[in-house]
Write a protein that holds these residues in place. Structure first.
Motif, PDB file in Angstrom:
ATOM      1  N   VAL A   1       4.200  10.709   4.371  1.00  0.00           N
ATOM      2  CA  VAL A   1       2.858  11.000   4.844  1.00  0.00           C
ATOM      3  C   VAL A   1       2.323   9.852   5.687  1.00  0.00           C
ATOM      4  CG1 VAL A   1       0.472  11.371   4.078  1.00  0.00           C
ATOM      5  CG2 VAL A   1       2.342  12.574   2.942  1.00  0.00           C
TER       6      VAL A   1
ATOM      7  N   ASP B   1     -12.155  14.160  -1.357  1.00  0.00           N
ATOM      8  CA  ASP B   1     -10.852  13.510  -1.251  1.00  0.00           C
ATOM      9  C   ASP B   1     -10.286  13.603   0.165  1.00  0.00           C
ATOM     10  OD1 ASP B   1     -10.257  16.163  -1.239  1.00  0.00           O
ATOM     11  OD2 ASP B   1      -8.805  16.089  -2.884  1.00  0.00           O
TER      12      ASP B   1
ATOM     13  N   ALA C   1       0.842  -1.200   0.000  1.00  0.00           N
ATOM     14  CA  ALA C   1       0.000   0.000   0.000  1.00  0.00           C
ATOM     15  C   ALA C   1       0.880   1.255   0.000  1.00  0.00           C
ATOM     16  CB  ALA C   1      -0.918   0.007   1.219  1.00  0.00           C
ATOM     17  N   LEU C   2       2.093   1.166   0.517  1.00  0.00           N
ATOM     18  CA  LEU C   2       2.956   2.350   0.633  1.00  0.00           C
ATOM     19  C   LEU C   2       4.272   2.276  -0.137  1.00  0.00           C
ATOM     20  CD1 LEU C   2       2.556   3.307   4.391  1.00  0.00           C
ATOM     21  CD2 LEU C   2       1.414   4.291   2.407  1.00  0.00           C
TER      22      LEU C   2
ATOM     23  N   ASP D   1      -7.646   9.012  -0.048  1.00  0.00           N
ATOM     24  CA  ASP D   1      -6.823   8.127  -0.868  1.00  0.00           C
ATOM     25  C   ASP D   1      -6.036   7.126  -0.036  1.00  0.00           C
ATOM     26  OD1 ASP D   1      -7.425   8.861  -3.352  1.00  0.00           O
ATOM     27  OD2 ASP D   1      -5.708  10.194  -3.664  1.00  0.00           O
ATOM     28  N   TYR D   2      -5.366   7.635   0.970  1.00  0.00           N
ATOM     29  CA  TYR D   2      -4.553   6.755   1.815  1.00  0.00           C
ATOM     30  C   TYR D   2      -5.437   5.785   2.595  1.00  0.00           C
ATOM     31  CZ  TYR D   2      -0.096   9.149   1.081  1.00  0.00           C
ATOM     32  OH  TYR D   2       1.045   9.652   0.531  1.00  0.00           O
TER      33      TYR D   2
ATOM     34  N   GLU E   1      -6.663   2.925   0.633  1.00  0.00           N
ATOM     35  CA  GLU E   1      -5.591   1.952   0.378  1.00  0.00           C
ATOM     36  C   GLU E   1      -5.362   1.068   1.613  1.00  0.00           C
ATOM     37  OE1 GLU E   1      -3.506   0.725  -2.882  1.00  0.00           O
ATOM     38  OE2 GLU E   1      -4.918   2.398  -2.745  1.00  0.00           O
TER      39      GLU E   1
ATOM     40  N   LEU F   1      -0.932   7.780   9.875  1.00  0.00           N
ATOM     41  CA  LEU F   1      -1.163   8.705   8.765  1.00  0.00           C
ATOM     42  C   LEU F   1      -1.137  10.143   9.267  1.00  0.00           C
ATOM     43  CD1 LEU F   1      -2.061   9.253   5.807  1.00  0.00           C
ATOM     44  CD2 LEU F   1      -4.425   8.911   6.569  1.00  0.00           C
TER      45      LEU F   1
END
Lengths: 374, 245
Positions: free
Chosen positions: B44, B150, B20-21, B196-197, B200, B238
């Motif tokens: 981030v 977003d 994912a990262l 977004d993050y 994911e 995050l």
């Protein structure tokens, strides 16, 4: 800015010349489509007639002249199988001009057709017969993927791009059904955007692994009644493409400027961009630049299209102009406010109007990083 | 020498959590189990993965060892293994990771750990609110928020836990009171995050998995997932977004 919409060549029923190489695959009636090998009725090095990568220093009038003088012989074909497929497949292999003879049913009408994605097309007529009369040798990587029938089309595109094959050449190979496992003709319009999309996605896989840039970078390019602007922000990858169409341009017959933007976040998008093919061409040019400097950034890219720019000439214009812009100088700033102020000196639309329409300007500088908290 | 056996589901969860990262990461085979962590290049978000020794069917290491792994590749391979099937990972020399399941054996080249981005220090965060929730519910809320914005705001106060998203013309609110939450301390906190993050991160989890959220005000959030019936712990940290005035 346009010369008369009129081909500059006299055309006979029998056409012989050097194809750059070039051909067109239509999309109407899919899977029964028009397939048209194309050539100017002259012999010699005609490469530049169908190679957008060579057009970024030419006046648009010159490009149009090339396009007007290409004659298309129309065949109708099933995308999965027909003899014409073999001819265009062979044409798609070469990166040098090939001598071609086409017998047309009648002399072509003197008109030119335009499309927002494709470069303009010259006069065309139904054709009886087509014959390739010379055979240069294809580039080795092209030959390799053509004969490798278990290599997926997307992987083949990425491989060819990595080997330095021009984007416009990869687009022809895809369109001719020369790539992938289950091969068939792909309408030129679809193939152009498919290649821009696929190659840029691959580049972005790498871009996302790079460090962010340190300062705001602003690029500006003014060309042929168009202004291109890019603001690269020191933040994780995301992308915005904006277009401002002035009255008296292709897509705007109203009295007011129309502004539209579309964007994607760090992880990319899953839906088709509402601004269509240009979005993907712009993303490709931007991804190429970031991958070249081995950095990532939030990229805000805007285009202003001024009155008088009245013909759709194809997405190559955006791709090649942005490549040219990223190849030039940029100005650095510490803050987004300074960057926007600088853009205000170049933009005729005005920064305020852009900021109002933009998704990413609102987001720029808002994402904090973890090391601020360590 | 490393020789461990686990279920396909554990391997898939571990690798999916990391990809994912980042695409490459270090895997530490420690006495207490497998550990891996990484931060994304934009700094981030961070992922921390732990699989305790007991979660493995077999866990043999002759000494603690760190290897550099192409996680994208291993994740790809893990997709072809059934959840309950057993898979063996082994490292005999410094250069190759062997992945064996059924009658298949993959050999993947290892990456020099020093060539991989430096591992992050885990920030020490004082986060007042603690919320325990079914991961499936959280996932649904994020998917809904993604349709209109977003970014989302996480909010915790005495009344419960809220997730809010605001679009240009519409908004969405997900709300759970103390009684609906599995565990809740009523702490006051509010921060904004990128959808977004979060989207994911949610991919590793499903309904039935436990998610513990540690939330502060304009501070990073810790999302701790207990996955594969508690056999695997995946934590994401995050960084927040600054809310517009």
């Amino acid at each position: 800015m346009l010369p008369a919409f009129r081909p500059s060549v006299q055309v006979e029923k029998n056409v012989f010349g050097s194809s750059p190489p070039s051909f067109f695959v239509g999309r109407y009636g899919y899977p029964k489509v028009r397939v048209c090998p194309a050539l100017p009725p002259i012999t010699g090095d005609t490469t530049i007639y169908d190679r957008p990568e060579m057009w970024n220093t030419l006046p648009i009038e010159k490009v149009l002249e090339f396009r007007y003088s290409m004659i298309l012989g129309q065949f109708s074909a099933d995308v999965r199988r027909s003899r014409e497929v073999e001819v265009v497949q062979e044409l798609s292999l070469y990166d040098k001009p090939v001598d071609v003879e086409i017998n047309l049913v009648r002399t072509p009408r003197q008109i030119t057709s335009f499309d927002d994605v494709l470069p303009p097309l010259g006069p065309s007529a139904p054709a009886k017969d087509v014959r390739i009369c010379s055979t240069p040798s294809p580039p080795r990587p092209v030959e390799r993927v053509f004969y490798e029938t278990d290599l997926k089309a997307a992987d083949a595109m990425v491989y060819l791009y990595g080997k330095g094959i021009a984007i416009s050449h990869i687009q022809k190979l895809l369109s001719a059904g020369g790539l992938g496992v289950r091969r068939k003709l792909v309408p030129t319009r679809w193939a152009i955007t498919a290649v821009d999309d696929t190659v840029s996605k691959q580049l972005l896989e790498e871009v996302r692994q790079h460090d962010t840039i340190d300062q705001y970078r602003v690029f500006v390019l003014k060309e042929a009644r168009n202004l291109f602007i890019a603001i690269l922000c020191p933040s994780q990858w995301s992308f915005e493409w904006g277009e401002a169409w002035y009255p008296d341009t292709t897509w705007n017959r109203t009295k007011r400027v129309g502004v539209l933007t579309d964007s994607e976040g760090f992880f990319g998008r899953t839906t088709y961009a509402k601004l269509g093919g240009c979005y993907y061409s712009a993303r490709l040019a931007t991804a190429e630049y970031l991958n070249h400097i081995k950095r990532q950034a939030m990229a805000i890219v805007w285009r202003e299209i001024y009155p008088g720019f009245k013909i759709p000439i194809g997405v190559w214009f955006v791709r090649e102009m942005l490549r040219k812009m990223y190849g030039g100088d940029y100005t650095e700033f510490d803050t987004l406010e300074e960057a926007l102020k600088y853009i205000g000196e170049h933009s005729s639309l005005g920064v305020e109007r852009w900021v109002k329409t933009s998704n990413l300007v609102k987001a720029a500088g808002r994402q904090r990083t973890l090391w601020e908290f360590v | 020498m490393i020789d461990v056996i686990m279920t396909g589901e554990v391997l898939k969860t571990v690798t999916r959590a990391v990809v994912a990262l980042v695409s490459e990461a270090r895997m530490h085979f420690l006495e207490k189990g497998l550990h891996s962590r990484a931060v994304d290049p934009a700094n981030v978000a961070m992922v921390i993965v732990d699989v305790p020794r007991d979660s493995f069917e077999v866990y043999n290491i002759d000494e603690e060892k760190t290897v550099g792994v192409d996680m994208d590749r291993v994740f790809d391979i893990s997709k072809s293994i059934s959840a309950k099937d057993l898979v063996e990972l082994s490292v005999q020399d410094e250069s190759t990771l062997r992945i064996k399941f059924g009658s298949v054996e993959y050999k993947v080249a290892l990456i020099d750990p020093s060539a991989i981005r430096k591992e992050p220090k885990i920030p020490e965060l004082e986060l007042p609110a603690k919320i325990v929730i079914d991961a499936g519910e959280f996932k649904k809320a994020i998917a809904a928020a993604d349709k209109i914005s977003d970014h989302v705001v996480f909010k915790s106060d005495r009344d419960g836990f809220k997730i809010e998203a605001r679009g240009d013309v519409d908004s969405i609110m997900f709300q759970m009171s103390e009684t609906e939450l599995i565990e809740f301390n009523g702490g006051e906190a509010r921060s904004m995050f990128s959808v977004d993050y979060l989207k994911e991160f949610c991919k590793v989890a499903g309904s039935g998995d436990l998610l513990t959220i540690h939330l502060g005000t304009n501070y990073p959030v810790r999302l701790v997932f207990e996955l594969v019936g508690g056999k695997t712990r995946v934590e994401y940290i995050l960084a927040p977004r600054i809310e517009a005035e």
